[in-house]
Enzyme design. Sequence first.
Site, PDB file in Angstrom:
ATOM      1  N   CYS A 277       0.799  -1.228   0.000  1.00  0.00           N
ATOM      2  CA  CYS A 277       0.000   0.000   0.000  1.00  0.00           C
ATOM      3  C   CYS A 277       0.829   1.274   0.000  1.00  0.00           C
ATOM      4  CB  CYS A 277      -0.927   0.006   1.221  1.00  0.00           C
ATOM      5  SG  CYS A 277      -2.310  -1.143   1.110  1.00  0.00           S
ATOM      6  N   ILE A 278       1.630   1.469   1.037  1.00  0.00           N
ATOM      7  CA  ILE A 278       2.234   2.778   1.270  1.00  0.00           C
ATOM      8  C   ILE A 278       3.185   3.223   0.155  1.00  0.00           C
ATOM      9  CG2 ILE A 278       3.546   4.159   2.924  1.00  0.00           C
ATOM     10  CD1 ILE A 278       2.493   2.330   5.108  1.00  0.00           C
TER      11      ILE A 278
END
Length: 445
Positions: A277-278
């Site tokens: 995600c990040i």
Amino acid sequence: MADVTPFERLRAALADRTATVGVIGLGYVGLPLAVAVARRGLSTIGFDIDPAKEERIRAGRSYIDAVSSDELAGLVKADRLTATTAYDRLAECDVIVICVPTPLSRHRDPDLSYIESTGREIAARLRPGQLVVLESTTYPGTTREVLKPILEASGLVGGRDFFLGFSPEREDPGNASFETATIPKVVAGDGPEANELVAAFYGTVVEKVVPVSSPDVAEAVKITENVFRAVNIALVNELKLIYGAMGIDVWEVIEAAKTKPFGYMPFYPGPGLGGHCIPIDPFYLTWRSREFEISTRFIELAGEINTAMPNHVVDVLARALDERLKLALSAAKVLVIGLAYKKNVEDVRESPSFKLMSLLEARGARVSFHDPHVPEAPNTREHPEFAGRRSAPLTAESLRGFDAVLISTDHDAVDYGLLAGAKLVVDTRNAMARHGLSGANVVKA
């Protein structure tokens, strides 16, 4: 008596738990979700293009830490969960949840090809009364503007014949405090009836449902959560550089700062961003923002800082080798500790360790890795050159064969006392200090 509408039929099936649920994509998001759904008594079919996953699930053998083989085998044996590569079985499903990857292209543009191809597979089999929910992280507008037209190419109309929604995944591999069913679930439907159905479906699976007004809002929630983390990690990475130049230990600063009971939340520096995600999601928002002629300077700056961290770490290692061992990096043998992107998991997606190893080898170093959770490096899109490389043993004898140890991932299962005997330890996670270990051979990066 009036005919029962598709909406009423599906609402009733969800209420009495006779609905069949299909989950497409049986990775770190899809498999835990499929298990959580089956655990609640709903008949569940998992779909994946990988036959090996189908075989392992049918045999009750989990390949993800978050799902135990014992529970998986029990659900399979009870005929509550099965797996298949045959998309024709989508016709059996009342609810279809899409959990496919949403990577970035090499130019950092959103790659929605998995969502689009999955949407076409569903559209070819779509029938009235089905609910389709996207969980894959993406930019605001994807559900309505990309997925909905693909599904409506079937001739069915969203909100009348079938129903569409978005609910962002919130998985955190390795987090023992939360699992799929206990993480609050943000949900939204495309229209009031879809909204009710999405909330009803997830209400049977998770402990708390958080309805929002539209799929665009739900998509923005997920992006916001990950931008928040990316920006704050960039901040402490920059503080690490600033305080390091001043001779101040940023980890000591953070430990003292977090004693403040209000107005502060601790984030920690590292060798670069990893995970599904990040490192990716903030760029979905920057890409989308260009359409509205808005510059995302803050987010892009955070991306630049975090992306530069592997280069900083390698520079620290090269300097430490030169100053302490009078050895050039090009002549050094380096052991990287940890291939996974975070501690105590086997997940290597977007792991900065791959970038570190690539940079080290580009500068002539001979590189090995040790990871108690990853016995062999898998094939990855960005770094296929490491596929098949085996985790090196970590013993006193093997350690003597390396000029430097680079701690990239601070797994608990690593013997840090043993690492203290290495010629040089470059620590990106403050792991040595946390274990009460220090010395002239330990350098923080």
